[in-house]
Enzyme design. Structure first.
Site, PDB file in Angstrom:
ATOM      1  N   ASP A  29     -31.499 -37.354   9.920  1.00  0.00           N
ATOM      2  CA  ASP A  29     -31.570 -36.082  10.411  1.00  0.00           C
ATOM      3  C   ASP A  29     -33.026 -35.536  10.517  1.00  0.00           C
ATOM      4  O   ASP A  29     -33.638 -35.504   9.527  1.00  0.00           O
ATOM      5  CB  ASP A  29     -30.629 -35.060  10.128  1.00  0.00           C
ATOM      6  CG  ASP A  29     -30.203 -33.994  11.247  1.00  0.00           C
ATOM      7  OD1 ASP A  29     -29.313 -34.028  11.593  1.00  0.00           O
ATOM      8  OD2 ASP A  29     -31.371 -33.040  11.331  1.00  0.00           O
ATOM      9  N   ASN A  85     -19.764 -31.001  14.607  1.00  0.00           N
ATOM     10  CA  ASN A  85     -19.777 -29.934  15.327  1.00  0.00           C
ATOM     11  C   ASN A  85     -19.463 -29.899  16.706  1.00  0.00           C
ATOM     12  O   ASN A  85     -19.752 -31.112  17.380  1.00  0.00           O
ATOM     13  CB  ASN A  85     -21.122 -29.362  15.126  1.00  0.00           C
ATOM     14  CG  ASN A  85     -21.658 -28.980  13.708  1.00  0.00           C
ATOM     15  OD1 ASN A  85     -20.947 -28.706  12.975  1.00  0.00           O
ATOM     16  ND2 ASN A  85     -22.910 -29.085  13.473  1.00  0.00           N
ATOM     17  N   GLN A  92     -22.732 -27.097  18.061  1.00  0.00           N
ATOM     18  CA  GLN A  92     -23.287 -28.351  18.576  1.00  0.00           C
ATOM     19  C   GLN A  92     -24.348 -27.941  19.571  1.00  0.00           C
ATOM     20  O   GLN A  92     -24.373 -27.299  20.444  1.00  0.00           O
ATOM     21  CB  GLN A  92     -22.050 -29.232  19.270  1.00  0.00           C
ATOM     22  CG  GLN A  92     -22.408 -30.334  19.861  1.00  0.00           C
ATOM     23  CD  GLN A  92     -21.234 -31.284  20.474  1.00  0.00           C
ATOM     24  OE1 GLN A  92     -20.307 -30.671  21.014  1.00  0.00           O
ATOM     25  NE2 GLN A  92     -21.898 -32.385  21.026  1.00  0.00           N
ATOM     26  N   HIS A  98     -21.916 -36.860  17.553  1.00  0.00           N
ATOM     27  CA  HIS A  98     -22.375 -37.260  16.383  1.00  0.00           C
ATOM     28  C   HIS A  98     -21.848 -36.626  15.129  1.00  0.00           C
ATOM     29  O   HIS A  98     -21.225 -35.767  15.228  1.00  0.00           O
ATOM     30  CB  HIS A  98     -23.789 -37.067  16.353  1.00  0.00           C
ATOM     31  CG  HIS A  98     -23.984 -35.399  16.658  1.00  0.00           C
ATOM     32  ND1 HIS A  98     -24.091 -35.138  17.700  1.00  0.00           N
ATOM     33  CD2 HIS A  98     -24.416 -34.673  15.825  1.00  0.00           C
ATOM     34  CE1 HIS A  98     -24.383 -33.730  17.803  1.00  0.00           C
ATOM     35  NE2 HIS A  98     -24.659 -33.368  16.339  1.00  0.00           N
ATOM     36  N   HIS A 100     -22.321 -35.618  10.927  1.00  0.00           N
ATOM     37  CA  HIS A 100     -23.368 -35.605  10.169  1.00  0.00           C
ATOM     38  C   HIS A 100     -22.665 -35.936   8.696  1.00  0.00           C
ATOM     39  O   HIS A 100     -21.634 -35.647   8.212  1.00  0.00           O
ATOM     40  CB  HIS A 100     -23.633 -33.998   9.883  1.00  0.00           C
ATOM     41  CG  HIS A 100     -24.180 -33.238  11.153  1.00  0.00           C
ATOM     42  ND1 HIS A 100     -25.464 -32.992  11.039  1.00  0.00           N
ATOM     43  CD2 HIS A 100     -23.573 -32.888  12.161  1.00  0.00           C
ATOM     44  CE1 HIS A 100     -25.825 -32.637  12.123  1.00  0.00           C
ATOM     45  NE2 HIS A 100     -24.590 -32.258  12.936  1.00  0.00           N
TER      46      HIS A 100
HETATM   47  P1  DGP Z   1     -25.571 -30.461  16.040  1.00  0.00           P
HETATM   48  O1  DGP Z   1     -26.092 -28.888  15.689  1.00  0.00           O
HETATM   49  O2  DGP Z   1     -24.125 -30.774  14.992  1.00  0.00           O
HETATM   50  O3  DGP Z   1     -25.746 -30.961  17.375  1.00  0.00           O
HETATM   51  O4  DGP Z   1     -26.695 -31.314  15.330  1.00  0.00           O
HETATM   52  C1  DGP Z   1     -27.898 -31.915  15.955  1.00  0.00           C
HETATM   53  C2  DGP Z   1     -28.644 -32.368  14.735  1.00  0.00           C
HETATM   54  O5  DGP Z   1     -29.509 -33.224  15.387  1.00  0.00           O
HETATM   55  C3  DGP Z   1     -29.574 -31.321  14.237  1.00  0.00           C
HETATM   56  O6  DGP Z   1     -29.314 -31.396  12.656  1.00  0.00           O
HETATM   57  C4  DGP Z   1     -30.983 -31.838  14.142  1.00  0.00           C
HETATM   58  C5  DGP Z   1     -31.026 -33.271  14.976  1.00  0.00           C
HETATM   59  N1  DGP Z   1     -31.708 -33.525  15.624  1.00  0.00           N
HETATM   60  C6  DGP Z   1     -32.359 -33.032  16.795  1.00  0.00           C
HETATM   61  N2  DGP Z   1     -33.137 -33.868  17.516  1.00  0.00           N
HETATM   62  C7  DGP Z   1     -33.532 -34.946  16.737  1.00  0.00           C
HETATM   63  C8  DGP Z   1     -34.199 -35.979  16.757  1.00  0.00           C
HETATM   64  O7  DGP Z   1     -34.948 -36.128  17.851  1.00  0.00           O
HETATM   65  N3  DGP Z   1     -34.287 -36.876  15.873  1.00  0.00           N
HETATM   66  C9  DGP Z   1     -33.532 -36.687  14.742  1.00  0.00           C
HETATM   67  N4  DGP Z   1     -33.489 -37.766  13.574  1.00  0.00           N
HETATM   68  N5  DGP Z   1     -32.649 -35.661  14.593  1.00  0.00           N
HETATM   69  C10 DGP Z   1     -32.651 -34.692  15.617  1.00  0.00           C
END
Ligand code: DGP
Length: 112
Positions: A29, A85, A92, A98, A100
């Site tokens: 993340d 989420n 979300q 996805h 976590h």
């Molecule tokens: P959620 O809030 O459950 O939809 O989590 C989305 C997650 O995705 C958040 O913890 C940050 C992560 N995230 C968003 N954009 C990117 C990206 O471009 N690369 C990576 N590795 N993570 C990302």
């Protein structure tokens, strides 16, 4: 399709991958909330848990069954947390299903 995680699956957006097979991908993340914070996603674009179709059960079952192997690979022998989420109240922010995988510290409950 304007989806960040589909871009990561396609290799158009760089990511720090920790596991990949024919149907799922796990990568770190961008905003880690624990010493180990990995997102485990289906390569197929499923927007959320709410939008899974009946045929997606096998794919998501495969994903969940791989989590223990990914956790072991990351050295999370003491335990970990798996979070999905969903929707606005679930906070979300990326509309591609996805999970976590969080570990490397003592978790607390309830979550925020
Ligand atoms: P959620 O809030 O459950 O939809 O989590 C989305 C997650 O995705 C958040 O913890 C940050 C992560 N995230 C968003 N954009 C990117 C990206 O471009 N690369 C990576 N590795 N993570 C990302």
């Amino acid at each position: 399709m304007d989806c960040i995680f589909c871009g990561i699956v396609a290799g158009e957006i760089p990511s720090d991958k920790v596991y990949e097979d024919e149907s799922i991908l796990a990568f770190r993340d961008l905003e880690p909330q624990a010493p180990e914070h990995v997102l485990v996603i289906p390569k197929k674009h499923i927007p959320s848990l709410d939008e899974m179709s009946a045929g997606d059960g096998e794919l998501v079952g495969h994903l969940v069954s791989k989590v223990r192997d990914i956790a072991a690979q990351l050295g999370l022998g003491g335990g970990y947390r798996l979070v999905a989420n969903n929707g606005k109240d679930g906070q979300q922010t990326v509309q591609h299903l996805h999970f976590h995988l969080l570990g490397g510290r003592q978790m607390t409950w309830p979550p925020g």
